[in-house]
Design a protein around this motif. Sequence first.
Motif, PDB file in Angstrom:
ATOM      1  N   LEU A 291       0.823  -1.217   0.000  1.00  0.00           N
ATOM      2  CA  LEU A 291       0.000   0.000   0.000  1.00  0.00           C
ATOM      3  C   LEU A 291       0.853   1.262   0.000  1.00  0.00           C
ATOM      4  N   PHE A 292       1.824   1.319   0.887  1.00  0.00           N
ATOM      5  CA  PHE A 292       2.650   2.520   1.035  1.00  0.00           C
ATOM      6  C   PHE A 292       3.481   2.776  -0.223  1.00  0.00           C
ATOM      7  N   GLU A 293       4.183   1.753  -0.672  1.00  0.00           N
ATOM      8  CA  GLU A 293       5.085   1.955  -1.813  1.00  0.00           C
ATOM      9  C   GLU A 293       4.303   2.327  -3.062  1.00  0.00           C
ATOM     10  N   SER A 294       3.154   1.696  -3.264  1.00  0.00           N
ATOM     11  CA  SER A 294       2.421   2.030  -4.482  1.00  0.00           C
ATOM     12  C   SER A 294       1.721   3.382  -4.348  1.00  0.00           C
ATOM     13  N   THR A 295       1.427   3.774  -3.123  1.00  0.00           N
ATOM     14  CA  THR A 295       0.831   5.108  -2.939  1.00  0.00           C
ATOM     15  C   THR A 295       1.858   6.200  -3.229  1.00  0.00           C
ATOM     16  N   ILE A 296       3.041   6.078  -2.602  1.00  0.00           N
ATOM     17  CA  ILE A 296       4.001   7.187  -2.751  1.00  0.00           C
ATOM     18  C   ILE A 296       4.610   7.225  -4.148  1.00  0.00           C
ATOM     19  N   ARG A 297       4.803   6.048  -4.751  1.00  0.00           N
ATOM     20  CA  ARG A 297       5.479   6.042  -6.062  1.00  0.00           C
ATOM     21  C   ARG A 297       4.482   6.156  -7.216  1.00  0.00           C
ATOM     22  N   ILE A 298       3.410   5.337  -7.166  1.00  0.00           N
ATOM     23  CA  ILE A 298       2.509   5.296  -8.326  1.00  0.00           C
ATOM     24  C   ILE A 298       1.438   6.380  -8.215  1.00  0.00           C
ATOM     25  N   ALA A 425       9.773   4.406  10.774  1.00  0.00           N
ATOM     26  CA  ALA A 425       9.126   5.515  11.481  1.00  0.00           C
ATOM     27  C   ALA A 425       9.339   6.830  10.748  1.00  0.00           C
ATOM     28  N   ASP A 426      10.375   6.916   9.927  1.00  0.00           N
ATOM     29  CA  ASP A 426      10.841   8.180   9.344  1.00  0.00           C
ATOM     30  C   ASP A 426       9.752   9.100   8.790  1.00  0.00           C
ATOM     31  N   SER A 427       9.020   8.626   7.813  1.00  0.00           N
ATOM     32  CA  SER A 427       8.124   9.555   7.119  1.00  0.00           C
ATOM     33  C   SER A 427       6.857   9.875   7.919  1.00  0.00           C
ATOM     34  N   HIS A 487      20.838   6.175   6.971  1.00  0.00           N
ATOM     35  CA  HIS A 487      20.876   7.250   5.982  1.00  0.00           C
ATOM     36  C   HIS A 487      19.479   7.836   5.787  1.00  0.00           C
ATOM     37  N   LEU A 488      18.463   7.015   5.974  1.00  0.00           N
ATOM     38  CA  LEU A 488      17.080   7.489   5.830  1.00  0.00           C
ATOM     39  C   LEU A 488      16.794   8.715   6.695  1.00  0.00           C
ATOM     40  N   VAL A 489      17.495   8.810   7.857  1.00  0.00           N
ATOM     41  CA  VAL A 489      17.241   9.934   8.777  1.00  0.00           C
ATOM     42  C   VAL A 489      17.629  11.269   8.137  1.00  0.00           C
ATOM     43  N   LEU A 558      21.617   4.229  -3.705  1.00  0.00           N
ATOM     44  CA  LEU A 558      21.353   5.434  -4.526  1.00  0.00           C
ATOM     45  C   LEU A 558      20.234   6.262  -3.900  1.00  0.00           C
ATOM     46  N   ARG A 559      20.183   6.244  -2.593  1.00  0.00           N
ATOM     47  CA  ARG A 559      19.071   6.912  -1.897  1.00  0.00           C
ATOM     48  C   ARG A 559      19.158   8.436  -2.005  1.00  0.00           C
ATOM     49  N   PRO A 560      17.984   9.080  -1.843  1.00  0.00           N
ATOM     50  CA  PRO A 560      17.933  10.524  -2.062  1.00  0.00           C
ATOM     51  C   PRO A 560      18.046  11.422  -0.829  1.00  0.00           C
ATOM     52  N   GLU A 561      17.899  10.891   0.389  1.00  0.00           N
ATOM     53  CA  GLU A 561      17.587  11.782   1.522  1.00  0.00           C
ATOM     54  C   GLU A 561      18.565  12.941   1.698  1.00  0.00           C
ATOM     55  N   THR A 562      19.859  12.682   1.510  1.00  0.00           N
ATOM     56  CA  THR A 562      20.810  13.768   1.745  1.00  0.00           C
ATOM     57  C   THR A 562      20.686  14.844   0.673  1.00  0.00           C
ATOM     58  N   SER A 620      13.877   2.624  -8.311  1.00  0.00           N
ATOM     59  CA  SER A 620      13.103   3.636  -9.053  1.00  0.00           C
ATOM     60  C   SER A 620      13.300   5.028  -8.449  1.00  0.00           C
ATOM     61  N   PHE A 621      13.596   5.093  -7.142  1.00  0.00           N
ATOM     62  CA  PHE A 621      13.728   6.420  -6.536  1.00  0.00           C
ATOM     63  C   PHE A 621      14.994   7.158  -6.971  1.00  0.00           C
ATOM     64  N   PHE A 622      15.909   6.456  -7.617  1.00  0.00           N
ATOM     65  CA  PHE A 622      17.076   7.180  -8.119  1.00  0.00           C
ATOM     66  C   PHE A 622      16.645   8.184  -9.195  1.00  0.00           C
ATOM     67  N   GLY A 624      13.258   8.986  -9.649  1.00  0.00           N
ATOM     68  CA  GLY A 624      12.123   9.739  -9.114  1.00  0.00           C
ATOM     69  C   GLY A 624      12.553  10.806  -8.130  1.00  0.00           C
ATOM     70  N   GLU A 625      13.592  10.504  -7.353  1.00  0.00           N
ATOM     71  CA  GLU A 625      13.969  11.432  -6.288  1.00  0.00           C
ATOM     72  C   GLU A 625      15.386  11.979  -6.427  1.00  0.00           C
ATOM     73  N   THR A 626      16.371  11.078  -6.413  1.00  0.00           N
ATOM     74  CA  THR A 626      17.762  11.520  -6.271  1.00  0.00           C
ATOM     75  C   THR A 626      18.149  12.495  -7.373  1.00  0.00           C
ATOM     76  N   ASN A 649       5.885  14.963  -1.893  1.00  0.00           N
ATOM     77  CA  ASN A 649       5.589  13.771  -1.094  1.00  0.00           C
ATOM     78  C   ASN A 649       6.898  13.055  -0.782  1.00  0.00           C
ATOM     79  N   THR A 650       6.833  11.971  -0.053  1.00  0.00           N
ATOM     80  CA  THR A 650       8.078  11.351   0.409  1.00  0.00           C
ATOM     81  C   THR A 650       8.832  10.647  -0.716  1.00  0.00           C
ATOM     82  N   GLU A 651       8.258  10.628  -1.902  1.00  0.00           N
ATOM     83  CA  GLU A 651       8.943  10.079  -3.067  1.00  0.00           C
ATOM     84  C   GLU A 651       9.275  11.225  -4.043  1.00  0.00           C
ATOM     85  N   ALA A 652       9.299  12.445  -3.535  1.00  0.00           N
ATOM     86  CA  ALA A 652       9.681  13.634  -4.319  1.00  0.00           C
ATOM     87  C   ALA A 652       8.695  14.002  -5.410  1.00  0.00           C
TER      88      ALA A 652
END
Length: 662
Positions: A291-298, A425-427, A487-489, A558-562, A620-622, A624-626, A649-652
Amino acid sequence: MYPPARKDFVSLTVSERDPRSYNNGKQWRRQSCWRKWKQLSRLQRCLILFLLALLLFCGIVAYPSLVGHWRGLSDRAVNDWVKGPDHDRKPIVPAVIPEPQKQNGPVLPPPPPQKKAFPKRGPPALQNRLQKKGNVSDSQVEESQVAVKSGEAGEGEKPLVSWRGAMIEADQAPELHPSVQEKEPEGEKGDVEPADTRDSTPLQPDLDSVKRLEAVKEAFRHAWKGYKEFAWGHDELKPVSKSYSEWFGLGLTLIDSLDTMWIMDLKEEFEEARAWVATQLTFNKNVDVNLFESTIRILGGLLSTYHLTGDALFLDKAKDIGSRLMPAFNTPSKIPYSDVNIGKGTAHPPRWTSDSTVAEVTSIQLEFRELSRLTQEPRYRDAADTVIKLVHTLEGKQDGLVPMFINTNSGQFTHLGVYTLGARADSYYEYLLKQWIQGGKKEKELLEDYLQAMEGVKKNLLRKSSPSGLTFVGELSHGHFSPKMDHLVCFLPGTLALGAHNGLPSEHMELAKQLMETCYQMYTQMETGLSPEIVHFNMQGGEARDVEVKLADRHNLLRPETVESLFYLYRFTGDRKYRDWGWEIFQNFNKYTRVPSGGYTSISNVRDPDYPSPRDKMESFFLGETLKYLFLLFWDDPKLLSLDEFIFNTEAHPLPIWLPAQ
Ligand code: DMJ
């Protein structure tokens, strides 16, 4: 009575004196071999000697490439033999990562020939669909199109024109997008919500930004090339094996990338992807999705692309996936299940528990609320709001910090006593603030929960590292502090800065700056200049560096948070060091994760610049976000996706901030 004695061994007695027993003594072996050798004919002996010599020769020749191959085999993430799309077994390409280069050597491939004029199409039509009171973004973008920076040009030089951040010569100003050139009807302009001018103040033009923007676009094109060639329409590219992986089977990378392409003005690529969405994308599939991944990405990706383009195709698809996700909320507590079968309309928790993850159930609200606003169907927002209202009332928090799990039957937190700002817990924290901003800063409970949680972070989780005194966010487990930080923090500096920009205490901005430095150090203190997934900070003296990394935590996905936080910090402070840090990180992505045949790969070891161990996956977030955040970091005009008009949103994926009375 005693149980019979267990016998789980076999005993074997070997007597050397027994002539029938096996004798493998050295002396005996030597004599026997020699006897056999003498029994051979001369021709046979010559033949054997010749074969041995040949083997020795081949061994010497093949040694270097075998060593390379064995190194590849030892990497658990890169499957040495992979099934290609045609189900042939293919060996991996050995030289997938560019050879490590000297520190001062060129780190990027030669940039594509510099276009004199920036994108022909000009800025996207940034629109707040269904904003009853006129279109804030269009009008503001229009006003800001061509600003002659006369002060920037030296004597005898042509004046420079700022065009979405690119500094170009005045006579090369590109065309405006027709939708931007169109005048807005008179009378609607007055209804625009006054923007907080801090984010609209033009930042100092930066001559490096043209080069950097082009480099980021080139990186996107390179990533897209791999996706298009080897993974088109599938979820993720496996760039090393030139193949793909499926998660939901819904073209995740393609959907996650749509708005990035629009923002980068990659028109051709965008049109191809749009055609795929129009003709190939179907959600009527017997498939379980998260649910979460398809909500934020799709859902998030489709909604934001709809807002940027105004193309109803994306809204239709958003409605389709949104309604198919709704069965997740049919639980005794109204806390949604983690998984939904979008074809069958059924939902369930993971096989091993009836718990859901707190971050997952509390980070779908921006998207469901926006879907309700656009469709005028309250059911989406009602379902998402119910969750956040219930979480607001729950016992088990510590100073506003939430546990990581919540039960879908009881609606209560489980696994109490463990608190983190990282995974699971992050988002939650990010969405408290962002919902408050999205809704026009009216929903007081969201703000209360956010402010209380930030106090909880300060009280329970903040510490200083040794030797540099970096401020970091650790974790708490049943009263025991752990100096572990995901790194998520690193989303937190950006979120704190966004809060401060929206009127929250200025000390949030100070903390944001300190944590931003820490996140940057998580990159620079590594041999590749790329952050690992998790670090442990030293708190005692005597260590050479602040950051320790366990063997299992050395990967980089390849995470985006930083770079996301760098974007916010740069927007709000205008301090160019944040751009320079982002540029360094970008160059290291290019140096260690770029796959020559197309795409970028996650790596397993950020501590080994000679062999960072490609994992053969481009998340995919590379795209979508990074890369999106890097592009926006180098874009000079803050009116492109103004943070006073859009909330990411949390997926940029940018969604509009609602105007009053909505
Ligand atoms: C993304 O899917 C989102 O940013 C999410 O909030 C956290 N994980 C990845 C990126 O790291």
